[in-house]
Design a protein around this motif. Sequence first.
Motif, PDB file in Angstrom:
ATOM      1  N   ARG A  20       0.857  -1.339   0.059  1.00 40.26           N
ATOM      2  CA  ARG A  20       0.004   0.065   0.047  1.00 40.26           C
ATOM      3  C   ARG A  20       0.712   1.168   0.085  1.00 40.26           C
ATOM      4  N   TYR A  21       0.294   2.310  -0.336  1.00 36.80           N
ATOM      5  CA  TYR A  21       0.905   3.709  -0.211  1.00 36.80           C
ATOM      6  C   TYR A  21      -0.135   4.633   0.115  1.00 36.80           C
ATOM      7  N   GLY A  22       0.025   5.822   0.667  1.00 34.34           N
ATOM      8  CA  GLY A  22      -1.021   6.553   0.980  1.00 34.34           C
ATOM      9  C   GLY A  22      -1.290   6.665   2.794  1.00 34.34           C
ATOM     10  N   VAL A  23      -2.171   7.272   3.265  1.00 34.82           N
ATOM     11  CA  VAL A  23      -2.507   7.235   4.539  1.00 34.82           C
ATOM     12  C   VAL A  23      -3.166   5.916   4.982  1.00 34.82           C
ATOM     13  N   MET A  24      -2.583   5.381   6.138  1.00 32.63           N
ATOM     14  CA  MET A  24      -3.231   4.343   6.748  1.00 32.63           C
ATOM     15  C   MET A  24      -3.372   4.622   8.358  1.00 32.63           C
ATOM     16  N   HIS A  25      -4.261   3.623   8.788  1.00 32.27           N
ATOM     17  CA  HIS A  25      -4.527   3.929  10.306  1.00 32.27           C
ATOM     18  C   HIS A  25      -4.298   2.353  10.834  1.00 32.27           C
ATOM     19  N   PRO A  26      -4.173   2.485  12.446  1.00 33.54           N
ATOM     20  CA  PRO A  26      -3.739   1.557  13.169  1.00 33.54           C
ATOM     21  C   PRO A  26      -4.826   0.237  12.719  1.00 33.54           C
ATOM     22  N   GLY A  27      -4.316  -1.077  12.640  1.00 30.81           N
ATOM     23  CA  GLY A  27      -4.876  -1.959  12.176  1.00 30.81           C
ATOM     24  C   GLY A  27      -5.060  -2.112  10.635  1.00 30.81           C
ATOM     25  N   ASP A  28      -4.537  -1.175   9.783  1.00 31.72           N
ATOM     26  CA  ASP A  28      -4.708  -1.407   8.291  1.00 31.72           C
ATOM     27  C   ASP A  28      -3.761  -2.167   7.649  1.00 31.72           C
ATOM     28  N   PRO A  29      -3.810  -3.021   7.010  1.00 33.85           N
ATOM     29  CA  PRO A  29      -2.772  -3.967   6.234  1.00 33.85           C
ATOM     30  C   PRO A  29      -1.826  -2.839   5.257  1.00 33.85           C
ATOM     31  N   ILE A  30      -0.691  -3.090   5.285  1.00 39.03           N
ATOM     32  CA  ILE A  30       0.133  -2.354   4.678  1.00 39.03           C
ATOM     33  C   ILE A  30       0.809  -3.013   3.584  1.00 39.03           C
ATOM     34  N   VAL A  31       1.247  -4.177   3.745  1.00 40.54           N
ATOM     35  CA  VAL A  31       1.951  -5.058   2.744  1.00 40.54           C
ATOM     36  C   VAL A  31       1.558  -6.677   3.245  1.00 40.54           C
ATOM     37  N   LEU A  32       1.418  -7.400   2.008  1.00 37.08           N
ATOM     38  CA  LEU A  32       1.247  -8.791   2.256  1.00 37.08           C
ATOM     39  C   LEU A  32       2.354  -9.367   1.168  1.00 37.08           C
ATOM     40  N   VAL A  33       3.120 -10.520   1.613  1.00 44.04           N
ATOM     41  CA  VAL A  33       3.742 -11.268   0.862  1.00 44.04           C
ATOM     42  C   VAL A  33       3.250 -12.656   0.945  1.00 44.04           C
ATOM     43  N   ALA A  34       3.178 -13.382   0.055  1.00 45.75           N
ATOM     44  CA  ALA A  34       3.009 -14.901   0.027  1.00 45.75           C
ATOM     45  C   ALA A  34       3.824 -15.699  -1.047  1.00 45.75           C
ATOM     46  N   ALA A  35       4.466 -16.545  -0.471  1.00 45.88           N
ATOM     47  CA  ALA A  35       5.230 -17.519  -1.410  1.00 45.88           C
ATOM     48  C   ALA A  35       4.731 -18.936  -1.415  1.00 45.88           C
ATOM     49  N   ALA A  36       4.413 -19.594  -2.671  1.00 42.78           N
ATOM     50  CA  ALA A  36       3.864 -20.887  -2.568  1.00 42.78           C
ATOM     51  C   ALA A  36       5.100 -21.823  -3.279  1.00 42.78           C
ATOM     52  N   ALA A  37       5.247 -22.965  -2.757  1.00 45.22           N
ATOM     53  CA  ALA A  37       6.444 -23.669  -3.032  1.00 45.22           C
ATOM     54  C   ALA A  37       6.072 -25.190  -2.680  1.00 45.22           C
ATOM     55  N   ARG A  38       6.754 -26.120  -3.516  1.00 46.23           N
ATOM     56  CA  ARG A  38       6.541 -27.520  -3.329  1.00 46.23           C
ATOM     57  C   ARG A  38       7.234 -27.786  -1.933  1.00 46.23           C
ATOM     58  N   HIS A  39       8.073 -27.240  -1.459  1.00 50.06           N
ATOM     59  CA  HIS A  39       8.706 -27.458  -0.195  1.00 50.06           C
ATOM     60  C   HIS A  39       8.789 -26.346   0.671  1.00 50.06           C
ATOM     61  N   ARG A  40       8.262 -26.391   2.025  1.00 52.00           N
ATOM     62  CA  ARG A  40       8.165 -25.358   2.869  1.00 52.00           C
ATOM     63  C   ARG A  40       9.239 -24.418   3.081  1.00 52.00           C
ATOM     64  N   ARG A  41      10.397 -24.979   3.132  1.00 56.52           N
ATOM     65  CA  ARG A  41      11.841 -24.066   3.244  1.00 56.52           C
ATOM     66  C   ARG A  41      11.933 -23.200   2.153  1.00 56.52           C
ATOM     67  N   ASP A  42      11.540 -23.544   0.715  1.00 56.53           N
ATOM     68  CA  ASP A  42      11.574 -22.393  -0.293  1.00 56.53           C
ATOM     69  C   ASP A  42      10.792 -21.408  -0.102  1.00 56.53           C
ATOM     70  N   ALA A  43       9.597 -21.761   0.354  1.00 54.08           N
ATOM     71  CA  ALA A  43       8.433 -20.593   0.614  1.00 54.08           C
ATOM     72  C   ALA A  43       8.729 -19.781   1.903  1.00 54.08           C
ATOM     73  N   PHE A  44       9.332 -20.407   2.924  1.00 51.54           N
ATOM     74  CA  PHE A  44       9.779 -19.415   4.066  1.00 51.54           C
ATOM     75  C   PHE A  44      10.968 -18.610   3.579  1.00 51.54           C
ATOM     76  N   ALA A  45      11.907 -19.128   2.893  1.00 54.34           N
ATOM     77  CA  ALA A  45      12.972 -18.151   2.601  1.00 54.34           C
ATOM     78  C   ALA A  45      12.615 -17.247   1.539  1.00 54.34           C
ATOM     79  N   ALA A  46      11.972 -17.357   0.622  1.00 52.68           N
ATOM     80  CA  ALA A  46      11.443 -16.637  -0.544  1.00 52.68           C
ATOM     81  C   ALA A  46      10.652 -15.295   0.250  1.00 52.68           C
ATOM     82  N   ALA A  47       9.680 -15.814   1.306  1.00 54.13           N
ATOM     83  CA  ALA A  47       9.062 -14.578   1.810  1.00 54.13           C
ATOM     84  C   ALA A  47       9.747 -13.640   2.817  1.00 54.13           C
ATOM     85  N   ASP A  48      10.718 -14.517   3.445  1.00 55.27           N
ATOM     86  CA  ASP A  48      11.670 -13.575   4.204  1.00 55.27           C
ATOM     87  C   ASP A  48      12.722 -12.752   3.445  1.00 55.27           C
ATOM     88  N   PHE A  49      12.843 -13.110   2.330  1.00 57.54           N
ATOM     89  CA  PHE A  49      13.961 -12.469   1.363  1.00 57.54           C
ATOM     90  C   PHE A  49      13.238 -11.280   0.913  1.00 57.54           C
TER      91      PHE A  49
END
Length: 153
Positions: free
Chosen positions: A87-116
Amino acid sequence: MAPITSDVRLLGEGFSPTDQLATFNAAHPEAGGIVSFLGQVRSEGGAQAVEALELRHYAAMTLPGMEALAAATKARWVLDGLLIIHRYGVMHPGDPIVLVAAAARHRRDAFAAADFAMDHLKSQSWFWKREKTAAGWRWIEPRADDHRDLARW
């Protein structure tokens, strides 16, 4: 194997993290793991309570930079899909700012990609951030911890 899909969006209005994740999850039934991170405006009490958060950006760099980050993330890990919404603009407490999701065959790739992706969005993003408290507006800079997190990669 199906091509890696990515969905990168820069939004000036709110979004529903629940709806976005449901759509993302449904699009990747082959994934053995889907990892997500939701960043939202903090709601703290006391004299330093955040009343509002504003994110500004430079349009010519922001979305292309986010797309380049998605490409770099997909090049490093074996993913089925990647979602980055900011998001950009003005937001207030509780408003979502960013969402990152990674889908992978194996969890470690998904965790690392989202963290990166989050470490890069937090420290090398194309946003200027300020928050409003009872004392007024103040600009926020990345913290030393944010730079240390980025240095891991």
